[in-house]
Design a protein around this motif. Structure first.
Motif, PDB file in Angstrom:
ATOM      1  N   ASP A  12       0.832  -1.203   0.000  1.00 36.30           N
ATOM      2  CA  ASP A  12       0.000   0.000   0.000  1.00 36.30           C
ATOM      3  C   ASP A  12       0.867   1.255   0.000  1.00 36.30           C
ATOM      4  O   ASP A  12       1.698   1.446   0.883  1.00 36.30           O
ATOM      5  CB  ASP A  12      -0.931  -0.014   1.219  1.00 36.30           C
ATOM      6  N   THR A  43       3.682  -7.112   3.631  1.00 38.99           N
ATOM      7  CA  THR A  43       2.595  -6.265   4.081  1.00 38.99           C
ATOM      8  C   THR A  43       2.307  -6.475   5.560  1.00 38.99           C
ATOM      9  O   THR A  43       2.368  -7.602   6.069  1.00 38.99           O
ATOM     10  CB  THR A  43       1.309  -6.526   3.273  1.00 38.99           C
ATOM     11  N   ASN A  45      -0.583  -6.015   6.699  1.00 36.59           N
ATOM     12  CA  ASN A  45      -1.982  -6.434   6.743  1.00 36.59           C
ATOM     13  C   ASN A  45      -2.061  -7.896   7.166  1.00 36.59           C
ATOM     14  O   ASN A  45      -1.483  -8.768   6.505  1.00 36.59           O
ATOM     15  CB  ASN A  45      -2.618  -6.241   5.362  1.00 36.59           C
ATOM     16  N   SER A  46      -2.784  -8.178   8.241  1.00 34.11           N
ATOM     17  CA  SER A  46      -2.904  -9.547   8.742  1.00 34.11           C
ATOM     18  C   SER A  46      -4.236 -10.186   8.385  1.00 34.11           C
ATOM     19  O   SER A  46      -4.485 -11.341   8.733  1.00 34.11           O
ATOM     20  CB  SER A  46      -2.745  -9.561  10.269  1.00 34.11           C
ATOM     21  N   THR A  47      -5.112  -9.455   7.700  1.00 31.07           N
ATOM     22  CA  THR A  47      -6.480  -9.946   7.496  1.00 31.07           C
ATOM     23  C   THR A  47      -6.613 -10.851   6.284  1.00 31.07           C
ATOM     24  O   THR A  47      -7.568 -11.625   6.193  1.00 31.07           O
ATOM     25  CB  THR A  47      -7.464  -8.771   7.347  1.00 31.07           C
ATOM     26  N   SER A  48      -5.680 -10.777   5.339  1.00 31.43           N
ATOM     27  CA  SER A  48      -5.786 -11.547   4.095  1.00 31.43           C
ATOM     28  C   SER A  48      -4.669 -12.576   3.982  1.00 31.43           C
ATOM     29  O   SER A  48      -3.533 -12.324   4.390  1.00 31.43           O
ATOM     30  CB  SER A  48      -5.732 -10.612   2.878  1.00 31.43           C
ATOM     31  N   THR A  71       2.870 -11.958   4.549  1.00 32.06           N
ATOM     32  CA  THR A  71       1.999 -11.141   5.389  1.00 32.06           C
ATOM     33  C   THR A  71       2.464 -11.235   6.835  1.00 32.06           C
ATOM     34  O   THR A  71       3.203 -12.154   7.205  1.00 32.06           O
ATOM     35  CB  THR A  71       0.547 -11.624   5.298  1.00 32.06           C
ATOM     36  N   VAL A 151      -5.222   2.727  10.260  1.00 35.79           N
ATOM     37  CA  VAL A 151      -5.159   2.219   8.885  1.00 35.79           C
ATOM     38  C   VAL A 151      -6.009   3.118   7.997  1.00 35.79           C
ATOM     39  O   VAL A 151      -7.101   3.537   8.373  1.00 35.79           O
ATOM     40  CB  VAL A 151      -5.649   0.760   8.800  1.00 35.79           C
ATOM     41  N   GLY A 160      -6.064   0.977  13.955  1.00 38.04           N
ATOM     42  CA  GLY A 160      -5.263  -0.140  13.464  1.00 38.04           C
ATOM     43  C   GLY A 160      -5.007  -1.154  14.560  1.00 38.04           C
ATOM     44  O   GLY A 160      -5.421  -0.979  15.719  1.00 38.04           O
TER      45      GLY A 160
END
Length: 256
Positions: A12, A43, A45-48, A71, A151, A160
């Motif tokens: 991002d 990334t 980002n831990s959600t995907s 991730t 975020v 976040g």
């Protein structure tokens, strides 16, 4: 300028802004692919899951497979497996984190866990925070995917994972081990995956306080790209500035 054998690349602000790809970045990484230059995407980002991230990049025209995506969920599961492979884990987080832990063989539980792992959870409740607090106070390992306080979303900045983690940190009076950028743990794991020395790899990112600082702490060169959070001037003014700065990744294509 220096030629590197491999690259670690933020997403991002570096590869895309929200749902919009950054054309120069897409062309750059496709050149890496075509030239056979190893590169991994990193990334917080831990959600995907990595597969989901790779599919998103592919939809933007990037030649990418899941094995190229690291991730914080994946890095967290790997870290915990190295520390306590048989741990029973209480998870505050979404599907990406839960799946990563299950893939490493962890048993997820709400009762007497050996470890508490926190990631961004957009369905957070007081009950989840309370269970995490009690477990940490009772001696469970405390691990958090990343310390991002906020975020960016289309509506503005939302809390976040760092903000959610701080609730348990305060209530349990215990600091977690943070895995994601700017801590060097995830960078070190990516370096192990590449199998190269630190002087052969560069980290590319837009955010000094996460991406660039992670590279600095891990001891690898950094390339700041002026397409996201931190301005060129702000990055240059830091106590330890990036090794290189470019407006877009089109400027680095000549050094591949």
């Amino acid at each position: 300028m220096k030629k590197y054998k491999a690259y670690l690349i933020d997403l991002d602000g570096t590869m895309y802004r929200g749902s919009e790809p950054i054309p120069e970045a897409v062309r750059f990484v496709n050149q890496l692919h075509d030239k056979g230059i190893p590169h991994l995407y990193m990334t917080n980002n831990s959600t995907s899951a990595p597969k989901t991230v790779a599919e998103r990049l592919a939809g933007m025209g990037v030649k990418c497979v899941a094995d190229q995506v690291m991730t914080t969920s994946l890095a967290t599961a790997r870290y915990l497996h190295e520390q306590a492979p048989s741990a029973r884990v209480y998870v505050v987080g979404e599907q990406g984190l839960q799946e990563a832990l299950e893939d490493y063989g962890f048993r997820l539980t709400e009762t007497n866990p050996d470890a508490v792992v926190m990631g961004l959870d957009r369905s957070i409740t007081y009950d989840k925070l309370s269970k995490a607090t009690v477990a940490v106070r009772n001696g469970a390992m405390f691990i958090s995917t990343n310390e991002d306080a906020a975020v960016p979303t289309e509506q503005g900045f939302h809390p976040g994972n760092g903000a959610l983690t701080s609730v348990v940190t305060t209530a349990a009076q215990q600091n977690p081990v943070f895995i994601g950028k700017p801590q060097p743990i995830m960078v070190d794991m990516a370096m192990q995956a590449l199998g190269l020395s630190k002087d052969e790899v560069a980290l590319i990112g837009d955010n000094y306080d996460t991406d660039i600082l992670a590279g600095v702490r891990a001891g690898i060169d950094t390339i700041h790209v002026n397409t996201g959070v931190t301005s060129r001037e702000a990055a240059a003014g830091k106590e330890i500035p990036p090794a290189y700065q470019v407006e877009t990744l089109a400027e680095w294509a000549d050094y591949l």
